[in-house]
Design an enzyme around this catalytic site. Structure first.
Site, PDB file in Angstrom:
ATOM      1  CB  CYS A 173      -0.894   0.008   1.240  1.00 39.29           C
ATOM      2  SG  CYS A 173      -1.841  -1.512   1.492  1.00 39.29           S
ATOM      3  CG  ASP A 189      -1.328  -8.351   7.269  1.00 42.95           C
ATOM      4  OD1 ASP A 189      -2.372  -7.813   6.862  1.00 42.95           O
ATOM      5  OD2 ASP A 189      -0.246  -8.259   6.649  1.00 42.95           O
TER       6      ASP A 189
END
Length: 662
Positions: free
Chosen positions: A2, A98
């Site tokens: 990201c 996560d």
């Protein structure tokens, strides 16, 4: 992966437009969604590439007590095991991501959580109770993370262009960063090519509060004293390495909620990871290769051998010199760095193929050469030491001939040059002796710089960062540490890695950079890794049953691409002449105009062919530095805020009367 960004400012609340502009600048890193958190002190921004818990893993993210807010780039591959442990300690989870594991791990263990993570990450964590912002980067620097100060603000982001969205941030090339690049091929953390812009050092975290910025190291590569290696049995080390690589690859293939592909380069490293993946796949494995139309650089024969062995669904892109020349400006834009090789541009074209085929995650073999001693620089250092003890000229010549069987213009073909190359006088107690020749050769490019841009001392700064016990390590271990500290993080994982992958919104995963693999390799004697001049000996033993003998036994050939030969074409793109015109050279003020003129004349006469290694690096250094200056210094324009799209906002500033999430 990201993109993350944000601002810490204990004096002035960050306006929404600034964090939105920062997010817009890195929107290519996360096309699947975005969001930001804001309170009176801190703003956190996120652009998402959804890979794990696609529906639930929206960021920014917090825990049940809303004490900690997090934005995160990367993957924590052991998140399933950590989540189970945290649940047993009373933590409650709302997602299967996560990302949420990081929040609870911080609440449970504080900074010790980073040692528990098996993964690749850039983390920004705002602890509202402690009133501190934490920035953490993974052990090797797989994920980028930059920061700068502007007045009372500390800004951070995955990419430098996001920081430049704040127009009060200085945009200026830094002489020390340039000196690093012209010594070690890339700026060495914490330096960058830009004045005032720093990068978080791999294996560290920053603690930022109203008193300033404090750096803490939680990990660095370390080796046992020479002769005291704890794991000296070759067969035992072979078995342990095989087990660790298989598990590291399995984690990186299976821990994903979207399909995962694999790169196949033609070398042993990607062959191993692709072979292991096929063992765990319950469907066809998709592999991707980079080819070159110039036979000197092409590895198609070995790629074919491996894909036929594995039976994968295979795609490849064949790159021409014209393709490289056309792609180079975009590669510089995404790398935010100059480089001395054209190699990043073809890697960007390869990741474009991956994305076009519908994949956004690939497993690669990067890191094996550093961890298991696969580079020529390690063999060169060993040959240099052997030649210092060997007076027989015939033996010396034979040693140099064994080093570069893949290279057309090998030093071994010019005995006088080989003698000078391998017999340069360096102090016997020089901890950097393995890298001095590279540093000296590359630093000669600095003679072309404008006098105002010249700096020195990069090599001394690098060596000053070596651990205090490094003098007791085996010479190979010292060389490995230097390679990890310089080329791996700053160039291979950044300019040639993350940036070229994320230019097309693709995540790379690197099993050989699992810290458990490094621990096994570091504990083994040097001769297990570099056996005579046989590089990666331990890896070859460990996977000889899965890899064709022709690949196992082939001479090591590093990934290379045409450099000057891609530039001096009869139909070279207009940007080449524009970037090196006298007016542009003078305006940028980086290079000596006369030196550039002579270099370009030489290249045109030779059509880029037959130019030596140093001249190839000069050409690429001049061109990419000019492009960098034009795009990120002279012509930079801050992006407009994100266009209409789903943006999740969490606002708890005093300016939000309702005091609610929006």
């Amino acid at each position: 992966m990201c993109g993350i960004c944000g601002v810490f400012d204990p004096v002035t609340t960050t306006p929404p437009d600034l964090i939105l502009r920062m997010m817009t600048a890195i929107a290519h890193r996360g096309p699947d969604g975005s969001g930001y958190f804001r309170d009176d002190t801190t703003a956190l921004g996120h652009t998402r590439l959804a890979i794990i818990d696609v529906d639930g893993g929206v960021q920014p993210m917090t825990g049940e007590h809303e004490r900690v807010w997090l934005v995160f780039n990367g993957e924590i591959f052991n998140y399933v095991e950590l989540a189970d442990e945290l649940r047993s300690r009373g933590h409650r989870f709302r997602t299967a991501s996560d990302t949420e594991v990081i929040v609870h791990a911080w609440e449970e263990w504080g900074p010790d959580c980073f040692r528990r993570f098996n993964g690749q990450w850039a983390i920004a964590l705002w602890d509202r109770r402690a009133r501190e912002l934490i920035l953490s980067r993974d052990r090797y620097g797989i994920q980028p993370l930059y920061y700068t100060r502007s007045g009372s603000r500390v800004l951070f982001a995955s990419e430098i262009k996001s920081l430049f969205s704040d127009l009060t941030v200085t945009r200026e090339l830094d002489p020390d960063g340039i000196d690093d690049l012209l010594t070690a091929w890339s700026p060495v953390a914490p330096r960058t090519l830009f004045t005032g812009i720093r990068q978080v050092v791999p294996g560290t975290y920053l603690q930022i509060d109203e008193h300033g910025v404090t750096s803490h190291m939680y990990w660095e590569p370390a080796f046992p004293d020479r002769g005291a290696e704890p794991a000296r049995d070759l067969q035992h080390n072979t078995e342990r390495l095989r087990e660790a690589v298989i598990d590291a690859t399995r984690l990186r293939f299976q821990r994903s909620d979207v399909p995962v592909g694999a790169y196949l380069s033609g070398g042993i490293d990607s062959a191993v990871t692709a072979a292991v993946i096929t063992e765990f796949a319950d469907a066809d494995v998709h592999t991707f290769s980079l080819r070159f139309t110039d036979a000197e650089y092409d590895e198609g024969h070995y790629q074919r051998l491996m894909r036929q062995r594995l039976g994968t669904v295979h795609r490849e892109v064949a790159v021409t010199g014209e393709d490289i020349a056309e792609a180079l400006p975009r590669a510089v834009w995404h790398a935010e760095s100059a480089f001395l090789r054209s190699a990043p541009a073809p890697m960007m074209l390869l990741s474009q193929l991956v994305r076009d085929e519908g994949y956004k995650v690939v497993v690669t073999g990067e890191g094996a050469d550093e961890v298991l001693a696969g580079y020529d620089i390690f063999r060169e250092a060993k040959v240099r030491a052997l030649m210092a003890e060997e007076p027989d000229a015939a033996v010396r010549a034979e040693l140099t001939e064994q080093l570069y069987p893949w290279m057309r213009r090998s030093p071994g073909q010019v005995p006088a040059f080989a003698e000078s190359f391998f017999n340069r006088p360096f102090a016997p107690n020089d901890l950097g002796v393995s890298h001095r020749t590279r540093w000296v050769t590359t630093a000669s490019i600095a003679s072309m710089l404008h006098p105002d841009r010249r700096a020195s001392g990069s090599a001394d700064r690098i060596l000053a960062d070596m651990p205090t016990g490094a003098a007791r390590w085996d010479p190979l271990s010292r060389a490995q540490w230097l390679e990890m500290r310089t080329l791996l993080s700053g160039y291979l994982l950044s300019s040639q890695g993350d940036r070229m992958l994320m230019a097309n919104s693709v995540e790379g995963r690197f099993p050989f950079l699992d810290h458990r693999v490094f621990d096994i390799a570091a504990a083994a004697p040097a001769e297990h890794k570099l056996h005579g001049l046989d590089e990666k000996h331990l890896l070859k033993r460990a996977f000889a049953d899965l890899i064709p003998a022709e690949i196992i036994d082939r001479p090591k050939q590093p990934y290379r691409a045409p450099d000057a030969a891609s530039i001096f074409l009869t139909d070279a793109p207009d940007w080449v002449a524009d970037a090196t015109s006298p007016g542009e050279i003078v305006a940028a003020g980086i290079w000596n105009p006369r030196a550039v003129e002579l270099l370009m004349q030489k290249g045109r006469r030779a059509e880029g062919r037959g130019m030596g290694n140093t001249d190839n690096m000069r050409v690429m250094g001049v061109l990419t530095m000019q492009l960098l200056h034009r795009m990120l210094v002279r012509d930079w324009r801050a992006p407009e805020p994100l266009p209409p799209r789903p943006v999740v906002t969490f606002d708890r500033t005093s300016g939000n009367p309702a005091g609610e999430w929006t």
